[in-house]
Design a protein around this motif. Structure first.
Motif: not given
Length: 114
Positions: A1, A3, A24, A28, A96, A98-99, A101-104, A106
């Protein structure tokens, strides 16, 4: 994951500049692309710019020639330089990655006054 933590938003007059940063952390090494979207009040979230692992960049037509996306050498921070800002650039800006999935992030608010 992973952040994401964004910074750099604010209030600026038309024609001014801002620099957004997105730091990030976490896993990563599996990131394939990173970038920025924005969402104005009452509107959908739209792509602003993306930078791929290859270094290739893409931009929304509305920001070409005014915004520049970049990243640091370690790939741990992605930047968005916003120049020649217009009132229509006012929005919440979301980083954002992209792995698989997309992580956003705040979001950070950019307000451009006329």
């Amino acid at each position: 994951q992973v952040q994401l933590v964004e910074s750099g938003g604010g209030l600026v007059e038309a024609g001014g500049s801002l620099r957004l940063s997105c730091t990030i952390s976490g896993n990563s090494f599996s990131i394939k692309a990173m970038g920025w979207y924005r969402q104005a009040p009452g509107k959908q979230r739209d792509l602003v710019a993306t930078i791929y692992n290859s270094g290739h960049t893409i931009y929304a037509d509305s920001v070409k020639g005014r915004f520049t996306i970049s990243r640091d050498n370690a790939g741990n921070t992605v930047y968005l330089q916003l120049d020649s800002l217009k009132p229509e650039d006012t929005a919440d800006y979301y980083c954002y990655v992209y792995t698989d999935a997309v992580t956003w992030g705040q979001g950070t608010q950019v307000t451009v006054s006329s």
